[in-house]
Design an enzyme around this catalytic site. Structure first.
Site, PDB file in Angstrom:
ATOM      1  N   GLU A   1     -34.341 -68.142   1.674  1.00 41.06           N
ATOM      2  CA  GLU A   1     -32.937 -68.214   1.224  1.00 41.06           C
ATOM      3  C   GLU A   1     -32.123 -67.078   1.832  1.00 41.06           C
ATOM      4  O   GLU A   1     -30.992 -67.275   2.280  1.00 41.06           O
ATOM      5  CB  GLU A   1     -32.895 -68.147  -0.308  1.00 41.06           C
ATOM      6  CG  GLU A   1     -31.514 -68.001  -0.904  1.00 41.06           C
ATOM      7  CD  GLU A   1     -31.474 -66.981  -2.032  1.00 41.06           C
ATOM      8  OE1 GLU A   1     -30.625 -66.068  -1.988  1.00 41.06           O
ATOM      9  OE2 GLU A   1     -32.297 -67.091  -2.959  1.00 41.06           O
ATOM     10  N   HIS A   2     -32.689 -65.876   1.856  1.00 39.45           N
ATOM     11  CA  HIS A   2     -31.992 -64.725   2.451  1.00 39.45           C
ATOM     12  C   HIS A   2     -31.874 -64.882   3.970  1.00 39.45           C
ATOM     13  O   HIS A   2     -30.820 -64.611   4.547  1.00 39.45           O
ATOM     14  CB  HIS A   2     -32.764 -63.441   2.162  1.00 39.45           C
ATOM     15  CG  HIS A   2     -32.519 -62.872   0.803  1.00 39.45           C
ATOM     16  ND1 HIS A   2     -32.019 -61.614   0.607  1.00 39.45           N
ATOM     17  CD2 HIS A   2     -32.711 -63.382  -0.438  1.00 39.45           C
ATOM     18  CE1 HIS A   2     -31.912 -61.359  -0.688  1.00 39.45           C
ATOM     19  NE2 HIS A   2     -32.336 -62.428  -1.346  1.00 39.45           N
TER      20      HIS A   2
ATOM     21  N   GLU B   1     -34.853 -58.760   5.696  1.00 39.38           N
ATOM     22  CA  GLU B   1     -34.621 -59.409   4.403  1.00 39.38           C
ATOM     23  C   GLU B   1     -35.878 -59.510   3.559  1.00 39.38           C
ATOM     24  O   GLU B   1     -35.811 -59.426   2.335  1.00 39.38           O
ATOM     25  CB  GLU B   1     -34.035 -60.815   4.622  1.00 39.38           C
ATOM     26  CG  GLU B   1     -32.699 -60.827   5.337  1.00 39.38           C
ATOM     27  CD  GLU B   1     -31.578 -60.212   4.512  1.00 39.38           C
ATOM     28  OE1 GLU B   1     -31.611 -60.354   3.268  1.00 39.38           O
ATOM     29  OE2 GLU B   1     -30.679 -59.595   5.107  1.00 39.38           O
TER      30      GLU B   1
ATOM     31  N   GLU C   1     -35.761 -55.875  -4.153  1.00 36.66           N
ATOM     32  CA  GLU C   1     -35.124 -56.658  -5.215  1.00 36.66           C
ATOM     33  C   GLU C   1     -36.143 -57.036  -6.290  1.00 36.66           C
ATOM     34  O   GLU C   1     -35.873 -56.906  -7.486  1.00 36.66           O
ATOM     35  CB  GLU C   1     -34.507 -57.933  -4.630  1.00 36.66           C
ATOM     36  CG  GLU C   1     -33.882 -58.821  -5.694  1.00 36.66           C
ATOM     37  CD  GLU C   1     -33.526 -60.214  -5.187  1.00 36.66           C
ATOM     38  OE1 GLU C   1     -33.282 -61.084  -6.032  1.00 36.66           O
ATOM     39  OE2 GLU C   1     -33.497 -60.423  -3.965  1.00 36.66           O
TER      40      GLU C   1
END
Length: 940
Positions: free
Chosen positions: A98-99, A171, A196
């Site tokens: 997704e990133h 990422e 994250e």
């Protein structure tokens, strides 16, 4: 997981509804089943009159892609595409993908076109989300050209991404030297998603729900962590990422959704031509098999981190569920209560409540979810035909269901230490497998990534709106003012609220004794939950649910728009209801004001513990906000109150209260606060409702205000400097102009701002960093320049340095209405180096190293936020709550348009240069040897 979760971005809740059935619905109803439009076939057309919309379902002939269009007379148009993504390991492949897809594509090969479009668009929302079994890419905008631009970028990103190796390293994860330019420093794990997810699992609620899903559905994709386990993420390879994209990001595995009043044909044409014509149908094989039911219940225990701000950190918390069936059955009132809640939500519905993604992902019919009124009718019919309908469902799904999990969780003081040890072992294992040549390549690749991140980007390939596309003026909202109960100002705003009434009131804190101030947030939290009048707390909760769409009370601290050392302090009362329930809602407020209960000590203790725990649990998601509030504490008079009410001081106070063996002294403070707050002295009110409802609303407000108590004696403000801003309007209902609202402000002309640096030691593996600078208030000429500068610095400097190079999940600069300029970072592996980055950002701004195109892009981003659509329920609220009128907003708009390069350099020199303004600094995070040695830091 959201690519931007927790960051202060524009949200979908900001809507501009034009509630009327018009040409958009009529046009949609004319589509015929079987009709072909740009490669799509119409399968179903359904009117949903209670939501003022028409749903059109289509499918793409060549690829089988599914499509749902919701036609509604709403100017805020939305697009999303979702793919079913079903990982079978915890490397976080769908999340990292997704990133990475958003880092460049065939048509838009520049690095990170997604973030760059934030500054080339008037979008009201842009994001991407990874759920357990699907990945979603949504955006919304009110501008048709902008919609086409964004759709082009999103389609190319999803279907034709570059998926470069360096983007994967940035990422996802990589091995890199602690100092990338010094090969003698140790190799460490870096990567945005890696950091994250380290931050995500400092949230114990998140940890618990993840284990719950993994253990309750253990046979397929739900047994793994789709976002990625930090200890498994380093097992993912670049080749595996590319393979996952090839098998999952295909039109045959895609579901498209559009919403709003733009023409469907244009959307279908663009999607067909720019993406779908380049594919043929495949069998995606992403279906999720049904979980086999267990024969016997199971148990599982999990350890979690011990938060120093949590209550009872050593006490084991067991979560279990038991189901009881009684002969009494289901109370009719409880059923009506839930049906009322459904009706209220439907009437007050917004775009975000049309959540169909999960249902659609499992081949459910998303249109059926929209037909709420039909479902309520069917439910009532089932109850009528079979009085034991609900009991049978409970027996079927709960009592007789052996597929039951009892999950317990308890804190472990050494949890984070153990996690760090496991990460160190994983790192050692990875490093030990490297040959000398591979170590050399790792160093060189690190330098290559830094060079790429530092290289100026050619963004000319990206579409962009121009500043000239922005409307020069704003539409003014018509407001009326009247005085109720002789002297209490009430603002009336007639809006198409679909039969809902929205009531707000602000009561001043100016006369409240200082020693009671810290307890105001607790008072706000419990005052609607303790019972009132003839109602105990259970009956009160039932009545609130049965007669309203919610009643809330919260602290209200608003800085003055023209003076940094003046502010309004009060409490905000908010509620909404169906128009037929307005008398009942106002009666509930009357009882809460006149006869609140403060006797139930044990219930109060429960509420205190819940409030304390919620505050503690919220730190991992809002750490940058807590850091920013603390950093601004000593910069303005309102800052200290903000920290007391919504900062770490409040978290600590609630923890202390929750741990008290005798809670009576705190309970006794509540009736004292009530005397100063729950009366009509120093109060003002507002109502948003349909024009037809205003006459009834004004009568109910009048009755409410006449019925609540007034002070028996004139109370003097605790602080001597109270000013009335501005003079009250004459009695009688009149068109309100920009200056006509009475707000009693506290002003402290002798206030002297000072610097404060605070480190809150928390057992987190990442940091939350804030640095605040005192600048100018909203109406000052420099405010607009600082607002543009904050956006410019975020997009052109801080994003690159903090996120791409530094590996933090997010970071940037913002300017608040209070005139506080804030630098922040979120889930950041660094802290001291991030403060250095803030300094470099200021130097970069002073040097004027930006082009006119950069300024124009910053203006687009700022105007996108300024012009975010406002729901009818919130029209006029900027004026009522903040004292900012449409005339003031129009003046500010003109100042934004006028900002030039010289203005930006000037305000950077005037406010951001070292020693020019007072700064405050704060960090929430683990122990830091640099801070520990520095006596200028306060350690908490």
């Amino acid at each position: 997981m959201s690519r931007f979760s927790g960051l202060p971005l524009r949200t979908l809740s900001q809507k501009s509804w034009r509630w009327k059935s018009g040409s958009v619905n009529e046009r949609a109803l004319q589509y015929k089943i079987g009709e072909r439009i740009h490669g799509f076939t119409v399968n179903q057309v359904t009117a949903v009159p209670e939501l003022f919309l028409t749903a059109v379902k289509l499918s793409h002939e060549n690829t089988g892609a599914k499509y749902l269009h919701v036609a509604r007379e709403d100017s805020n148009n939305l697009f999303s595409v979702q793919f079913r993504t079903t990982p079978l390991d915890s490397t976080g492949v769908p999340h990292i993908l997704e990133h990475t897809v958003l880092c460049g594509s065939q048509k838009y090969p520049c690095r990170d076109p997604f973030f760059k479009m934030l500054n080339r668009s008037l979008s009201t929302f842009m994001n991407a989300f990874t759920a357990s079994d699907y990945t979603l890419y949504p955006f919304s905008t009110q501008n048709p050209k902008d919609f086409q631009n964004l759709l082009s970028v999103y389609l190319d990103a999803a279907f034709f991404p570059c998926l470069r190796q360096l983007d994967f390293w940035q990422e996802g994860w990589r091995l890199e030297h602690e100092n990338p330019t010094d090969p003698q420093t140790p190799l460490v794990f870096k990567g945005i998603v890696f950091n994250e997810m380290k931050g995500a699992f400092t949230d114990n609620e998140r940890l618990f729900s993840q284990h719950l899903q993994n253990k309750l559905l253990p046979d397929h994709t739900y047994a793994v962590i789709s976002g990625g386990d930090p200890l498994s993420i380093p097992d993912l390879t670049w080749e595996q990422l590319k393979q996952f994209h090839a098998t999952h990001y295909h039109p045959s595995n895609a579901r498209f959704f559009t919403y709003g009043n733009f023409p469907l044909e244009q959307h279908l044409k663009q999607i067909h031509e720019e993406a779908l014509t380049k594919f043929h149908r495949i069998e995606p094989n992403t279906a999720i098999p049904v979980q086999q039911l267990w024969d016997n219940p199971r148990e599982h225990h999990v350890k979690c981190g011990s938060d120093s701000f949590a209550t009872d950190p050593t006490k084991q918390t067991i979560i279990s569920v038991s189901f009881l069936l009684t002969e009494k059955g289901f109370e009719e009132e409880r059923i009506e209560l839930l049906l009322h809640k459904i009706e209220s939500r439907m009437k007050a519905s917004s775009l975000s409540s049309f959540g169909t993604s999960s249902c659609w992902n499992h081949e459910g019919d998303p249109v059926e979810l929209l037909k709420i009124a039909d479902k309520v009718t069917q439910f009532r019919q089932h109850l009528k035909e079979n009085p034991t309908f609900l009991q049978e469902k409970v027996k079927q799904y709960f009592k007789d269901n052996p597929h039951r999990l009892t999950l317990s969780m308890s804190p472990d003081e050494s949890y984070y230490e153990k996690q760090a040890k496991l990460e160190a072992e994983k790192l050692k294992q990875k490093v030990n497998t490297l040959s000398e040549e591979e170590k050399k390549q790792t160093y060189e690749k690190g330098l290559e990534l830094i060079a790429l991140q530092s290289k100026p980007q050619d963004t000319s390939c990206l579409p962009a709106l121009k500043v000239s596309d922005i409307a020069p003026t704003i539409p003014f909202t018509e407001l009326e003012m009247a005085f109720a109960a002789d002297e209490i100002p009430v603002q009336y705003c007639a809006q198409p609220t679909n039969g809902m009434v929205y009531f707000r009131a602000v009561s001043s804190l100016n006369t409240l004794p200082e020693e009671l101030k810290p307890y105001v947030p607790l008072f706000c939290s419990v005052i609607t939950k303790m019972g009132c009048g003839a109602l105990g707390y259970r009956e009160q909760a039932q009545q609130i649910e049965l007669k309203t769409g919610g009643m809330s009370v919260s602290p209200h601290i608003i800085p003055d728009d023209s003076h940094l050392d003046a502010y309004e302090q009060g409490v905000l009362f908010s509620s909404l209801c169906l128009d037929r329930n307005l008398p009942d809602m106002m009666h509930l407020w009357s009882e809460i004001f006149n006869n609140p209960h403060f006797e139930e000590e044990e219930h109060f203790r429960v509420l205190v513990k819940m409030t304390a725990q919620e505050l503690s649990n919220g730190i991992p998601d809002s750490g940058h906000l807590y850091a920013s509030v603390r950093a601004s504490k000593t910069l303005t008079p309102a800052g200290e109150l903000q920290e007391m009410f919504i900062g770490m001081d409040q978290v600590k106070l609630m923890k202390r209260i929750a741990e008290m063996s005798d809670i009576k002294p705190v309970l006794r403070k509540l009736p004292r606060i009530k005397k100063y707050l729950l009366n009509s002295d120093n109060m003002r009110c507002s109502v948003n409702a349909t024009p037809q409802q205003m006459s009834q609303a004004s009568k109910e407000i009048e009755n409410f205000l006449k019925g609540i108590t007034r002070s028996k004696k004139e109370r003097k403000p605790v602080r001597p400097h109270v000013i009335e801003s501005p003079e009250p309007v004459p009695v009688g209902r009149e068109r309100l102009n920009c200056s006509q609202i009475t707000r009693k402000l506290i002003t402290e002309p002798t206030f002297k701002p000072c610097q404060m640096k605070t480190h809150f030691l928390l057992p987190f593996p990442v940091n939350y960093v804030g640095e605040c600078i005192r600048t100018v208030p909203y109406t000052a000429p420099d405010y607009a320049s600082l607002q543009i500068l904050a956006r410019l610095m975020t997009a052109k400097f801080l994003h690159r340095e903090i996120r791409e190079k530094g590996g933090a999940y997010g970071g940037g600069a913002t300017l608040s209405h209070s005139g506080i300029f804030t630098f922040y970072s979120y889930r950041d592996p660094n802290s001291i180096s991030t403060f250095s980055t803030f300094e470099k950002a200021a130097e970069w701004a002073q040097s004027g190293e930006f082009a006119q195109q950069d300024i124009d892009e910053a203006k687009l981003a700022v105007f996108a936020a300024v012009d975010a659509p406002i729901a009818p329920s919130d029209k006029g609220m900027n004026h009522f709550l903040n004292g900012i009128s449409d005339e003031m907003k129009q003046r500010h708009r003109e100042q934004l348009f006028a900002v030039s390069s010289d203005h930006l350099i000037d305000v950077a020199n005037k406010y951001l240069a070292g020693g020019k303004s007072t700064h405050g600094l704060a960090v929430l995070g683990p122990e830091n040897p640099h801070i520990a040695k520095d006596p200028s830091w306060v350690k908490r």
